[in-house]
Motif scaffolding. Structure first.
Motif, PDB file in Angstrom:
ATOM      1  N   THR A 182       0.815  -1.214   0.000  1.00  0.00           N
ATOM      2  CA  THR A 182       0.000   0.000   0.000  1.00  0.00           C
ATOM      3  C   THR A 182       0.844   1.257   0.000  1.00  0.00           C
ATOM      4  O   THR A 182       0.327   2.343  -0.232  1.00  0.00           O
ATOM      5  N   GLY A 183       2.149   1.115   0.273  1.00  0.00           N
ATOM      6  CA  GLY A 183       3.032   2.270   0.344  1.00  0.00           C
ATOM      7  C   GLY A 183       3.112   2.870   1.733  1.00  0.00           C
ATOM      8  O   GLY A 183       3.932   3.730   1.992  1.00  0.00           O
ATOM      9  N   ASN A 184       2.250   2.421   2.635  1.00  0.00           N
ATOM     10  CA  ASN A 184       2.268   2.917   4.015  1.00  0.00           C
ATOM     11  C   ASN A 184       3.168   2.028   4.859  1.00  0.00           C
ATOM     12  O   ASN A 184       2.852   0.863   5.070  1.00  0.00           O
ATOM     13  N   PRO A 185       4.290   2.554   5.349  1.00  0.00           N
ATOM     14  CA  PRO A 185       5.186   1.716   6.141  1.00  0.00           C
ATOM     15  C   PRO A 185       4.683   1.522   7.571  1.00  0.00           C
ATOM     16  O   PRO A 185       3.983   2.361   8.121  1.00  0.00           O
ATOM     17  N   LEU A 186       5.039   0.375   8.143  1.00  0.00           N
ATOM     18  CA  LEU A 186       4.815   0.108   9.563  1.00  0.00           C
ATOM     19  C   LEU A 186       6.174   0.185  10.241  1.00  0.00           C
ATOM     20  O   LEU A 186       7.190  -0.192   9.661  1.00  0.00           O
ATOM     21  N   SER A 187       6.196   0.654  11.461  1.00  0.00           N
ATOM     22  CA  SER A 187       7.429   0.741  12.227  1.00  0.00           C
ATOM     23  C   SER A 187       7.249  -0.044  13.514  1.00  0.00           C
ATOM     24  O   SER A 187       6.221   0.063  14.174  1.00  0.00           O
ATOM     25  N   PHE A 188       8.261  -0.841  13.858  1.00  0.00           N
ATOM     26  CA  PHE A 188       8.203  -1.644  15.074  1.00  0.00           C
ATOM     27  C   PHE A 188       9.540  -1.521  15.793  1.00  0.00           C
ATOM     28  O   PHE A 188      10.589  -1.676  15.167  1.00  0.00           O
ATOM     29  N   PRO A 189       9.546  -1.225  17.109  1.00  0.00           N
ATOM     30  CA  PRO A 189      10.816  -1.028  17.813  1.00  0.00           C
ATOM     31  C   PRO A 189      11.611  -2.324  17.942  1.00  0.00           C
ATOM     32  O   PRO A 189      11.049  -3.403  18.113  1.00  0.00           O
ATOM     33  N   ILE A 190      12.923  -2.203  17.841  1.00  0.00           N
ATOM     34  CA  ILE A 190      13.806  -3.336  18.125  1.00  0.00           C
ATOM     35  C   ILE A 190      13.998  -3.344  19.635  1.00  0.00           C
ATOM     36  O   ILE A 190      14.584  -2.417  20.197  1.00  0.00           O
ATOM     37  N   ARG A 191      13.488  -4.362  20.293  1.00  0.00           N
ATOM     38  CA  ARG A 191      13.464  -4.401  21.757  1.00  0.00           C
ATOM     39  C   ARG A 191      14.749  -4.953  22.366  1.00  0.00           C
ATOM     40  O   ARG A 191      15.020  -4.773  23.539  1.00  0.00           O
ATOM     41  N   PHE A 192      15.528  -5.669  21.577  1.00  0.00           N
ATOM     42  CA  PHE A 192      16.791  -6.233  22.031  1.00  0.00           C
ATOM     43  C   PHE A 192      17.641  -6.508  20.795  1.00  0.00           C
ATOM     44  O   PHE A 192      17.110  -6.575  19.684  1.00  0.00           O
ATOM     45  N   PRO A 193      18.951  -6.651  20.948  1.00  0.00           N
ATOM     46  CA  PRO A 193      19.814  -6.877  19.772  1.00  0.00           C
ATOM     47  C   PRO A 193      19.380  -8.112  18.991  1.00  0.00           C
ATOM     48  O   PRO A 193      19.039  -9.148  19.571  1.00  0.00           O
ATOM     49  N   THR A 194      19.367  -7.985  17.661  1.00  0.00           N
ATOM     50  CA  THR A 194      18.974  -9.099  16.807  1.00  0.00           C
ATOM     51  C   THR A 194      19.808  -9.093  15.532  1.00  0.00           C
ATOM     52  O   THR A 194      20.309  -8.047  15.126  1.00  0.00           O
ATOM     53  N   MET A 195      19.933 -10.238  14.927  1.00  0.00           N
ATOM     54  CA  MET A 195      20.687 -10.360  13.681  1.00  0.00           C
ATOM     55  C   MET A 195      19.754 -10.458  12.473  1.00  0.00           C
ATOM     56  O   MET A 195      20.182 -10.754  11.388  1.00  0.00           O
ATOM     57  N   GLY A 196      18.476 -10.264  12.661  1.00  0.00           N
ATOM     58  CA  GLY A 196      17.553 -10.357  11.540  1.00  0.00           C
ATOM     59  C   GLY A 196      16.178 -10.779  12.016  1.00  0.00           C
ATOM     60  O   GLY A 196      15.815 -10.592  13.169  1.00  0.00           O
ATOM     61  N   THR A 197      15.430 -11.348  11.105  1.00  0.00           N
ATOM     62  CA  THR A 197      14.082 -11.821  11.406  1.00  0.00           C
ATOM     63  C   THR A 197      14.085 -13.344  11.304  1.00  0.00           C
ATOM     64  O   THR A 197      13.950 -13.884  10.214  1.00  0.00           O
ATOM     65  N   PRO A 198      14.269 -14.042  12.423  1.00  0.00           N
ATOM     66  CA  PRO A 198      14.361 -15.496  12.351  1.00  0.00           C
ATOM     67  C   PRO A 198      13.011 -16.192  12.197  1.00  0.00           C
ATOM     68  O   PRO A 198      12.964 -17.370  11.890  1.00  0.00           O
ATOM     69  N   TYR A 199      11.916 -15.468  12.388  1.00  0.00           N
ATOM     70  CA  TYR A 199      10.605 -16.110  12.351  1.00  0.00           C
ATOM     71  C   TYR A 199       9.594 -15.164  11.733  1.00  0.00           C
ATOM     72  O   TYR A 199       9.465 -14.021  12.148  1.00  0.00           O
TER      73      TYR A 199
END
Length: 77
Positions: free
Chosen positions: A46-63
């Motif tokens: 849709t062109g509308n981005p969602l933003s979500f806080p990184i709550r702890f260090p991560t190397m990516g999106t494992p799931y």
């Protein structure tokens, strides 16, 4: 509905729910994840981005879970 959440030590955090669902049956869809220092930006069709806080260090999106969707391919760049 889109639900954004994070899991640490087998415990889910407080989830964020978006009531809209921008995907359409039978169409190709591109979703991009952009990692910044303190948040993940999710760019939807849709062109509308969602933003979500990184709550702890991560190397990516494992799931990434999808229900009632047929996944054809995943491209990681």
């Amino acid at each position: 509905m889109i639900i954004l959440n994070s899991k640490r030590d087998d415990a889910w955090g407080e989830g964020r729910r978006e009531s809209f669902f921008p995907l359409q049956e039978g169409s190709d869809t591109k979703i991009c994840f952009q990692y910044e220092q303190d948040k993940i930006i999710i760019q939807l069709p849709t062109g509308n981005p969602l933003s979500f806080p990184i709550r702890f260090p991560t190397m990516g999106t494992p799931y990434l879970a999808m229900k009632n969707l047929h996944l054809k391919s995943v491209i990681v760049t």
